[in-house]
Design a protein around this motif. Sequence first.
Motif, PDB file in Angstrom:
ATOM      1  N   LEU A  55      64.003  26.497  22.547  1.00  8.49           N
ATOM      2  CA  LEU A  55      63.256  27.828  23.120  1.00  8.49           C
ATOM      3  C   LEU A  55      63.401  28.913  22.083  1.00  8.49           C
ATOM      4  O   LEU A  55      62.452  29.465  21.727  1.00  8.49           O
ATOM      5  N   ALA A  56      64.900  29.067  21.786  1.00  8.80           N
ATOM      6  CA  ALA A  56      65.105  30.177  20.720  1.00  8.80           C
ATOM      7  C   ALA A  56      64.424  29.983  19.429  1.00  8.80           C
ATOM      8  O   ALA A  56      63.950  30.838  18.995  1.00  8.80           O
ATOM      9  N   ASP A  57      64.442  28.783  19.036  1.00  5.16           N
ATOM     10  CA  ASP A  57      63.510  28.379  17.914  1.00  5.16           C
ATOM     11  C   ASP A  57      62.012  28.688  17.923  1.00  5.16           C
ATOM     12  O   ASP A  57      61.574  29.231  17.083  1.00  5.16           O
ATOM     13  N   GLU A  58      61.481  28.612  18.966  1.00  7.28           N
ATOM     14  CA  GLU A  58      59.913  29.050  19.472  1.00  7.28           C
ATOM     15  C   GLU A  58      59.918  30.676  19.481  1.00  7.28           C
ATOM     16  O   GLU A  58      59.023  31.256  18.714  1.00  7.28           O
ATOM     17  N   LEU A  59      60.847  31.101  19.871  1.00  7.55           N
ATOM     18  CA  LEU A  59      61.078  32.677  19.868  1.00  7.55           C
ATOM     19  C   LEU A  59      60.937  33.386  18.382  1.00  7.55           C
ATOM     20  O   LEU A  59      60.489  34.165  18.120  1.00  7.55           O
ATOM     21  N   LEU A  60      61.810  32.651  17.706  1.00 12.83           N
ATOM     22  CA  LEU A  60      61.833  33.078  16.278  1.00 12.83           C
ATOM     23  C   LEU A  60      60.461  32.692  15.580  1.00 12.83           C
ATOM     24  O   LEU A  60      60.060  33.460  14.741  1.00 12.83           O
ATOM     25  N   GLU A  61      59.946  31.828  15.814  1.00 12.05           N
ATOM     26  CA  GLU A  61      58.424  31.379  15.312  1.00 12.05           C
ATOM     27  C   GLU A  61      57.571  32.522  15.887  1.00 12.05           C
ATOM     28  O   GLU A  61      56.733  33.098  15.101  1.00 12.05           O
ATOM     29  N   ARG A  62      57.729  33.024  17.162  1.00 10.14           N
ATOM     30  CA  ARG A  62      56.959  34.059  17.496  1.00 10.14           C
ATOM     31  C   ARG A  62      57.070  35.303  16.861  1.00 10.14           C
ATOM     32  O   ARG A  62      56.030  36.222  16.602  1.00 10.14           O
ATOM     33  N   PHE A  63      58.260  35.562  16.517  1.00 12.07           N
ATOM     34  CA  PHE A  63      58.809  36.902  15.898  1.00 12.07           C
ATOM     35  C   PHE A  63      58.174  36.964  14.528  1.00 12.07           C
ATOM     36  O   PHE A  63      57.531  37.710  13.961  1.00 12.07           O
ATOM     37  N   ASP A  64      58.019  35.686  13.817  1.00 12.21           N
ATOM     38  CA  ASP A  64      57.575  35.468  12.467  1.00 12.21           C
ATOM     39  C   ASP A  64      56.081  35.786  12.554  1.00 12.21           C
ATOM     40  O   ASP A  64      55.469  36.486  11.588  1.00 12.21           O
ATOM     41  N   GLN A  65      55.334  35.391  13.621  1.00 17.70           N
ATOM     42  CA  GLN A  65      53.812  35.584  13.655  1.00 17.70           C
ATOM     43  C   GLN A  65      53.474  36.779  14.036  1.00 17.70           C
ATOM     44  O   GLN A  65      52.442  37.334  13.733  1.00 17.70           O
ATOM     45  N   THR A  66      54.243  37.554  14.986  1.00 16.22           N
ATOM     46  CA  THR A  66      53.795  38.973  15.616  1.00 16.22           C
ATOM     47  C   THR A  66      54.631  40.003  15.144  1.00 16.22           C
ATOM     48  O   THR A  66      54.238  41.250  15.074  1.00 16.22           O
ATOM     49  N   GLY A  67      55.854  39.805  14.434  1.00 18.43           N
ATOM     50  CA  GLY A  67      56.573  41.072  13.998  1.00 18.43           C
ATOM     51  C   GLY A  67      57.320  41.606  15.306  1.00 18.43           C
ATOM     52  O   GLY A  67      58.014  42.813  14.947  1.00 18.43           O
ATOM     53  N   LYS A  69      59.897  42.532  17.676  1.00 19.86           N
ATOM     54  CA  LYS A  69      61.348  42.578  17.673  1.00 19.86           C
ATOM     55  C   LYS A  69      61.764  41.974  19.156  1.00 19.86           C
ATOM     56  O   LYS A  69      62.958  41.540  19.065  1.00 19.86           O
ATOM     57  N   ALA A  70      60.945  42.189  19.942  1.00 18.73           N
ATOM     58  CA  ALA A  70      61.332  41.750  21.615  1.00 18.73           C
ATOM     59  C   ALA A  70      61.757  40.294  21.404  1.00 18.73           C
ATOM     60  O   ALA A  70      62.646  39.625  21.968  1.00 18.73           O
ATOM     61  N   TYR A  71      61.128  39.395  20.421  1.00 17.57           N
ATOM     62  CA  TYR A  71      61.402  38.058  20.621  1.00 17.57           C
ATOM     63  C   TYR A  71      62.603  37.783  19.859  1.00 17.57           C
ATOM     64  O   TYR A  71      63.400  36.680  20.205  1.00 17.57           O
ATOM     65  N   LEU A  72      62.817  38.304  19.097  1.00 10.59           N
ATOM     66  CA  LEU A  72      64.339  38.261  18.166  1.00 10.59           C
ATOM     67  C   LEU A  72      65.342  38.495  19.183  1.00 10.59           C
ATOM     68  O   LEU A  72      66.205  37.921  19.244  1.00 10.59           O
ATOM     69  N   THR A  73      65.217  39.730  19.973  1.00 11.65           N
ATOM     70  CA  THR A  73      66.149  40.249  20.950  1.00 11.65           C
ATOM     71  C   THR A  73      66.378  39.108  21.945  1.00 11.65           C
ATOM     72  O   THR A  73      67.570  38.716  22.265  1.00 11.65           O
ATOM     73  N   LEU A  74      65.311  38.645  22.391  1.00 13.60           N
ATOM     74  CA  LEU A  74      65.441  37.466  23.432  1.00 13.60           C
ATOM     75  C   LEU A  74      66.059  36.202  22.873  1.00 13.60           C
ATOM     76  O   LEU A  74      66.867  35.746  23.502  1.00 13.60           O
ATOM     77  N   ALA A  75      65.989  35.838  21.565  1.00 13.07           N
ATOM     78  CA  ALA A  75      66.496  34.585  21.003  1.00 13.07           C
ATOM     79  C   ALA A  75      68.026  34.867  20.666  1.00 13.07           C
ATOM     80  O   ALA A  75      68.851  34.067  21.084  1.00 13.07           O
ATOM     81  N   ASN A 208      69.810  39.883   9.824  1.00  8.74           N
ATOM     82  CA  ASN A 208      70.094  40.785   8.659  1.00  8.74           C
ATOM     83  C   ASN A 208      69.085  41.013   7.725  1.00  8.74           C
ATOM     84  O   ASN A 208      69.053  42.441   7.464  1.00  8.74           O
ATOM     85  N   ARG A 209      68.002  40.462   7.928  1.00  5.84           N
ATOM     86  CA  ARG A 209      66.718  41.008   7.206  1.00  5.84           C
ATOM     87  C   ARG A 209      66.273  42.305   7.886  1.00  5.84           C
ATOM     88  O   ARG A 209      65.674  43.077   7.330  1.00  5.84           O
ATOM     89  N   VAL A 210      66.239  42.160   9.159  1.00  6.91           N
ATOM     90  CA  VAL A 210      65.604  43.513  10.045  1.00  6.91           C
ATOM     91  C   VAL A 210      66.524  44.534   9.834  1.00  6.91           C
ATOM     92  O   VAL A 210      65.956  45.699   9.786  1.00  6.91           O
ATOM     93  N   ALA A 211      68.033  44.432   9.716  1.00  2.53           N
ATOM     94  CA  ALA A 211      68.765  45.415   9.532  1.00  2.53           C
ATOM     95  C   ALA A 211      68.943  46.192   8.444  1.00  2.53           C
ATOM     96  O   ALA A 211      69.322  47.389   7.984  1.00  2.53           O
TER      97      ALA A 211
END
Length: 212
Positions: A55-67, A69-75, A208-211
């Motif tokens: 599921l975390a992997d899917e959250l990262l995919e959603r972050f890549d698609q939408t930008g 950051k809430a998905y990144l935080t959830l992961a 790291n990239r976001v930071a």
Amino acid sequence: METRSYYLDAIRLLFIFVAGGEPPTGANSEGASLVFAGNTRLCAFDFWMRYPDYLADELLERFDQTGDKAYLTLAEKIFSSEEPDLRRFPMIRWRFGAYERMDDALSILLSRGLIRIGGRKLVDTVLETDFFVMPKAIQTTTDIISEYPTLQWYIDRANLVADIANGRGGAALKKRQYQRIEYADTALGEIIPSITNDVLNRLEEKLNRVAT
């Protein structure tokens, strides 16, 4: 000897039905508040409930698609809470992906009038079953959380899985899950392995990239 609670399985499935159900249509849905379409879709939802790392992997995919950051935080929260170790509940791979017989858990929901099971129909060469979610089921989820607040995780997670599923049917969800090589390469009848290390590395790279 294996021990497990089919009542806990039933609670998890109940939250999935409510989170992933859609408004009913058709004469055979009379009296139902929601319809959850298909046992293949149910297994796909259940897989993401039981494998937090996928599921975390899917959250990262959603972050890549939408930008978003809430998905990144959830992961990130999935790993900071040690969910891949504490909440992983393995499933085997069968012909159409992650699978487990759910008869015992479903019988608990049926016997209490929380769901009805509709007629079977052929969808993408697979016989699928609709699950009709009765009004009593929705009230029961509210009562469960009121009496046992620690189970709030289940409804929150079921809602998150429904968001990630994004209205897709069972065949599309299984196709998406098969895109993970570790999932696809699991032999029939064997337990689908964890992907924790790989997803954690992806997460750290994105953080790291976001930071920067």
